[in-house]
Design an enzyme around this catalytic site. Structure first.
Site, PDB file in Angstrom:
ATOM      1  N   CYS A 126      -9.511 -27.733  84.745  1.00  0.00           N
ATOM      2  CA  CYS A 126      -9.137 -29.014  85.453  1.00  0.00           C
ATOM      3  C   CYS A 126      -8.367 -29.995  84.616  1.00  0.00           C
ATOM      4  CB  CYS A 126     -10.566 -29.688  85.877  1.00  0.00           C
ATOM      5  SG  CYS A 126     -11.923 -28.604  86.610  1.00  0.00           S
ATOM      6  N   ALA A 127      -7.145 -29.458  84.150  1.00  0.00           N
ATOM      7  CA  ALA A 127      -6.272 -30.030  83.278  1.00  0.00           C
ATOM      8  C   ALA A 127      -5.424 -31.106  83.673  1.00  0.00           C
ATOM      9  CB  ALA A 127      -5.507 -28.830  82.715  1.00  0.00           C
ATOM     10  N   ALA A 128      -4.998 -31.252  84.675  1.00  0.00           N
ATOM     11  CA  ALA A 128      -4.036 -32.222  85.131  1.00  0.00           C
ATOM     12  C   ALA A 128      -4.779 -33.826  84.906  1.00  0.00           C
ATOM     13  CB  ALA A 128      -3.728 -32.264  86.508  1.00  0.00           C
ATOM     14  N   ASP A 143     -13.043 -31.028  81.332  1.00  0.00           N
ATOM     15  CA  ASP A 143     -13.203 -32.144  81.782  1.00  0.00           C
ATOM     16  C   ASP A 143     -13.238 -32.331  83.128  1.00  0.00           C
ATOM     17  OD1 ASP A 143     -13.232 -35.079  81.253  1.00  0.00           O
ATOM     18  OD2 ASP A 143     -11.461 -35.171  82.065  1.00  0.00           O
ATOM     19  N   GLY A 179      -3.074 -33.962  82.291  1.00  0.00           N
ATOM     20  CA  GLY A 179      -2.409 -33.302  81.190  1.00  0.00           C
ATOM     21  C   GLY A 179      -2.458 -33.993  79.816  1.00  0.00           C
ATOM     22  N   CYS A 237     -15.860 -38.691  83.070  1.00  0.00           N
ATOM     23  CA  CYS A 237     -15.683 -40.219  82.741  1.00  0.00           C
ATOM     24  C   CYS A 237     -16.896 -41.011  83.726  1.00  0.00           C
ATOM     25  CB  CYS A 237     -14.390 -40.728  83.050  1.00  0.00           C
ATOM     26  SG  CYS A 237     -13.860 -40.168  84.619  1.00  0.00           S
TER      27      CYS A 237
END
Length: 480
Positions: free
Chosen positions: A290-292, A353, A294, A406
């Protein structure tokens, strides 16, 4: 700025029509006189109408404010404005959402009866104007006049124009005396959120978090090297964790020194912590799931890892690629659904994340509390658990997994991890975070070995540059 002086015009009533003192008022449905789609003639009216429309989309349709105010793909009414008016609309909306409960109570004091349940358009017009009167550097008279003109332009609210006038004039007169008292008595959040926050953190810390939510978040940068140099260049300070912080931006990010050469990227100090929990990863194969957009991928690449960035959205993956290009960093980029992703070789470490309720980011995204619900938190916690179950399968035995999000809610953090460890007993174990392993994190490490930041943490002497996004992180080791 003090309140403007207005002449009293009699009591304000919720029915509005019999008190409407405007001659030849337009009746609802009278298209000859009421033209809400006509180009606004009064300067500033288009911006206020856009603000009310977008507030309605946020509150009534639970639409993300970032999406509505995107400069390329946002709401057409927003995109029709020039850049100065777009900035004004964003300021009005952020303020109206940040202080929504306070504004609502002060409006209610001016009414003989509550607004009808279906009077949402009227409510949004009042909230937009009240946000300007109470909190923004806009003349009270301008906010009142434009709200009245707006009400008259819409057949749904034209008969309430007198009410709008009376309520807002009374609010302007009373704000100096009543606003400080109301702020002290009110929690600017939905009741469900206050209850969950208090249950999780206790009454005292919950109050501190809610107070921090009223403040606009500062801007943090993760720098490639030499934080002291970039703190001086950017006019900020170096945080104990190594991030650089400035109180607020005075222009576009792209105009700041260091942007063009890729010396840094914008990333909240709390969001920069999970990627640092792997320790030395130079030369190791690490997946960022779920990298973006980045930021964490960039951190891992900068630390010398061979990074694979996995992202389900093609558009978001393209944004990640552009960000890495600017920074001069490299990573393998994979467009894939995480639950269906099968790498040729398992990784030494995985960072997940996960998508979450984002309740830790209310300082910079005040719409979150009004677009999310307990049901959303439960649904997202279920998604996170499935993603975490899948992430474990991507790691070699002996490898590390860092899970983060978050959210401030334990259902997406501590409770989720407890269930995960129970169901994976003998296959995965908790790898507790130590207070001394990363500079500046001691106050955020819990007794269980989790990382938990809140907006009430990181006191720097000035509330405007203190605090962090709310983040949760847990670290695991795969056994078999």
């Amino acid at each position: 700025m003090g309140p403007q002086t207005f002449r009293a015009e009699g009591p304000v009533v919720v029915t509005g029509e019999k008190r409407d003192r405007q001659p030849n008022r337009t009746r609802p449905g009278n298209k000859k006189n009421a033209r809400p789609d006509a180009a606004p003639a009064a300067p500033g009216l288009a911006a206020r109408m856009a603000a009310a429309r977008l507030l309605a989309a946020t509150i009534d349709a639970k639409t993300s404010l970032d999406g509505l105010t995107d400069h390329e793909h946002g709401h057409p009414q927003f995109r029709a404005l020039d850049m100065r008016d777009r900035s004004l609309v964003r300021a009005i909306l952020a303020t109206a959402l940040r202080y929504r409960v306070t504004i609502g109570k002060l409006i209610a004091r001016r009414l003989e009866k509550p607004l009808p349940a279906n009077a949402t358009v009227l409510s949004h017009i009042l909230h937009v104007a009240a946000a300007q009167i109470l909190f923004l550097d806009i003349p009270d008279s301008a906010a009142v006049d434009l709200a009245v003109t707006h009400a008259k332009s819409d057949p749904r609210t034209v008969r309430f124009s007198g009410l709008v006038n009376g309520v807002l004039r009374a609010l302007a007169r009373a704000k100096a005396a009543e606003l400080p008292v109301m702020l002290a008595e009110t929690d600017d959040a939905p009741e469900w959120f206050v209850e969950r926050l208090t249950a999780a953190y206790g009454a005292a810390q919950a109050k501190e978090i809610l107070a921090a939510h009223r403040l606009e978040a500062p801007v943090d940068f993760t720098v490639k090297s030499d934080p002291a140099k970039w703190a001086e260049q950017l006019g900020g300070v170096v945080l104990p964790t190594g991030s650089v912080r400035i109180e607020k931006l005075s222009g576009a990010v792209s105009d700041l020194p260091g942007f063009a050469e890729g010396a840094w990227w914008v990333q909240d100090a709390a969001a920069a912590l999970p990627a640092r929990l792997f320790g030395d990863i130079a030369g190791k194969r690490v997946a960022d799931l779920c990298a973006a957009p980045g930021g964490k991928t960039a951190q891992l690449a900068l630390a010398g890892a061979k990074v694979t960035a996995v992202e389900a959205s093609k558009n978001r993956l393209a944004r990640l690629a552009a960000n890495l290009d600017r920074l001069g960093l490299d990573a393998e980029k994979v467009n894939a659904d995480l639950l269906a992703y099968e790498p040729v070789e398992k990784f030494d470490a995985v960072l997940l994340d996960a998508p979450c309720s984002s309740t830790g980011t209310v300082r910079r995204h005040p719409d979150v509390l009004w677009t999310k619900s307990p049901a959303d938190i439960a649904k997202l916690a279920d998604v996170q658990r499935k993603l975490l179950d899948g992430a474990v399968l991507l790691v070699k035995p002996g490898g590390r997994i860092v899970f983060s999000n978050c959210s401030l809610d334990p259902q997406e953090g501590e409770a989720l991890v407890a269930g995960f460890l129970r169901d994976h007993a003998g296959k995965v174990e908790l790898d507790p975070v130590r207070a001394d392993e990363v500079a500046g994190i001691a106050e955020f490490v819990t007794a269980e070995g989790f990382l938990r930041t809140t907006p009430a943490g990181l006191h720097l002497g000035n509330p405007a540059i203190s605090g962090l996004d709310g983040f949760f992180a847990a670290r695991f080791k795969r056994l078999a």
